[in-house]
Design an enzyme around this catalytic site. Structure first.
Site, PDB file in Angstrom:
ATOM      1  N   HIS A 376       0.822  -1.214   0.000  1.00 29.60           N
ATOM      2  CA  HIS A 376       0.000   0.000   0.000  1.00 29.60           C
ATOM      3  C   HIS A 376       0.860   1.271   0.000  1.00 29.60           C
ATOM      4  CE1 HIS A 376      -3.698   1.969  -0.035  1.00 29.60           C
ATOM      5  NE2 HIS A 376      -4.240   1.578   1.112  1.00 29.60           N
ATOM      6  N   ASP A 380      -2.252   2.262  -4.540  1.00 26.84           N
ATOM      7  CA  ASP A 380      -3.476   2.695  -3.864  1.00 26.84           C
ATOM      8  C   ASP A 380      -4.589   1.679  -4.106  1.00 26.84           C
ATOM      9  OD1 ASP A 380      -2.241   5.027  -2.989  1.00 26.84           O
ATOM     10  OD2 ASP A 380      -2.818   6.129  -4.810  1.00 26.84           O
TER      11      ASP A 380
END
Length: 405
Positions: A376, A380
């Site tokens: 992450h 995204d």
């Protein structure tokens, strides 16, 4: 005059290995280029060949020892007489067939029947058998997997002429067995834990209707195999679809190096393959440039050589994206772990008939869950979902793969 056998160069950044098993014992005749010892590295098992023909001399190290690249591990004596060297006490290799009583030629064959392939060695160790007591039916009298399995069945049968009954374990008795982790398993464990500690890992799910791909496979599998010499599976479709999705969402194919992001215009797909000592991950280089047939040929070759233990270390280096197919083992859903330094891994699962709604009607379709685990810090949620949707669209309508949509 003796010829030294040293640990060969094992690949970039690999400086040591563990002695897995001695394939030749002191006094055994050996031929040039014949495997004499198996070494376990961080990535794969490697068989070290004899540099010359002769007689196996003393082992300088025992099975289980850690050795450095370039270290002396054995010697090969010239001439036709066995070297007068006793094996180390720690060497667990079984006695040779040549040491059997005179007249017993049950294991006698031309060549060296105790040069075992990795698959055969694994079965011998699993069943606790003495390979010198098994008659080989393979080339030059070598043992095959069927030979070992037959011997295991015979061993499992109760002996009719046993000298004395063996006491059965007490009812409810509990046993423990301690087995040393292989170097490969230790490395896998360390890398997976490092991935969890380093990456901000998250998993996003979707599902895909496999109807169109299954129909295409059923319709063309015979023609495909006849033309290309390989079976048409599902992985070819998924690798091809993933390459197109990675082109559209380049961050999923990227990596973090320090404070920089490295983007690639190529896709090297790591495919998880089951091997005797655990999971290995060979790499399909430039997968974006391959046809479905080329992808299937490469994967088929990897799978065969992984079982035989003949994958090369260079074939498992690198990789920009991983696909792991737990569905072949029956997995319904999972959260795969990233293979560092990659930033994402796609998990495929079993195909299962489930009710879904199509055009306002509830129908049964062969469905598969997809899982994308990703870092992450770089990817995204929007990009992860977009990647999965692009993959889903391509699999549900394979025509997209042909017209590059």
């Amino acid at each position: 005059m003796a010829t030294e056998v040293k640990v060969p160069v094992l690949g970039e950044s690999i400086t040591e290995a563990t002695v897995g098993e001695w394939l030749k014992q002191p006094g055994d005749p050996v031929k040039a280029d014949e495997p004499i010892v198996s070494l376990e590295t961080d990535k794969v098992a490697v068989e070290v060949p004899a540099p010359v023909s002769g007689i196996m001399g003393a082992h300088a190290v025992a099975a289980g020892d850690t050795v450095q690249v370039g270290a002396l591990i054995a010697s090969i004596e010239a001439g036709g007489a066995p070297a007068a060297a006793a094996p180390k006490a720690a060497d667990p290799a079984p006695a040779r067939a040549a040491e059997a009583p005179a007249g017993d030629d049950e294991g006698d064959a031309s060549g060296d029947p105790l040069t075992l392939s990795p698959a055969v060695r694994r079965l011998v160790l699993e069943h606790g058998l003495d390979p010198s007591s098994i008659r080989g039916t393979g080339k030059d009298g070598r043992l095959t997997k069927d030979d070992v399995l037959r011997a295991a069945e015979q061993q499992a049968k109760p002996a009719e002429t046993a000298a004395a009954p063996v006491a059965a374990p007490a009812e409810g008795a509990r046993r423990e067995e301690r087995v040393r982790m292989t170097r490969l398993r230790q490395t896998v464990a360390k890398r997976l834990k490092d991935a969890q500690n380093t990456a901000a890992m998250l998993t996003t799910f979707n599902d895909v209707d496999m109807t169109a791909v299954m129909e295409a496979r059923s319709r063309y599998k015979d023609l495909f195999e006849k033309k290309h010499g390989v079976r048409l599976g599902f992985m070819g479709f998924f690798v091809k679809a993933a390459c197109q999705a990675l082109r559209d969402i380049p961050s999923v194919n990227a990596a973090i190096e320090g404070d920089e992001i490295v983007y690639r215009d190529y896709v090297d797909v790591s495919v998880a393959v089951s091997a005797p000592n655990g999971l290995v991950v060979p790499v399909i280089r430039d997968a974006q440039a391959l046809s479905v047939a080329g992808i299937e040929r490469t994967i088929g070759d990897f799978g065969k050589r992984a079982k035989d233990g003949t994958l090369k270390m260079d074939e498992m280096k690198g990789g920009t994206f991983t696909i792991s197919n737990g569905g072949v083992f029956g997995s319904l859903m999972s959260t795969p772990i990233i293979n560092p330094p990659q930033s994402a891994v796609l998990g495929l699962h079993r195909i299962e008939d489930r009710p879904v709604v199509r055009d306002g009607q509830v129908v049964v379709r062969p469905m598969m869950y997809l899982a994308l685990s990703y870092d992450h810090r770089l990817i995204d949620g929007r990009e992860a979902v977009t990647f999965l949707v692009a993959l889903k669209n391509a699999i549900e309508d394979p025509t997209r793969l042909l017209i590059d949509l």
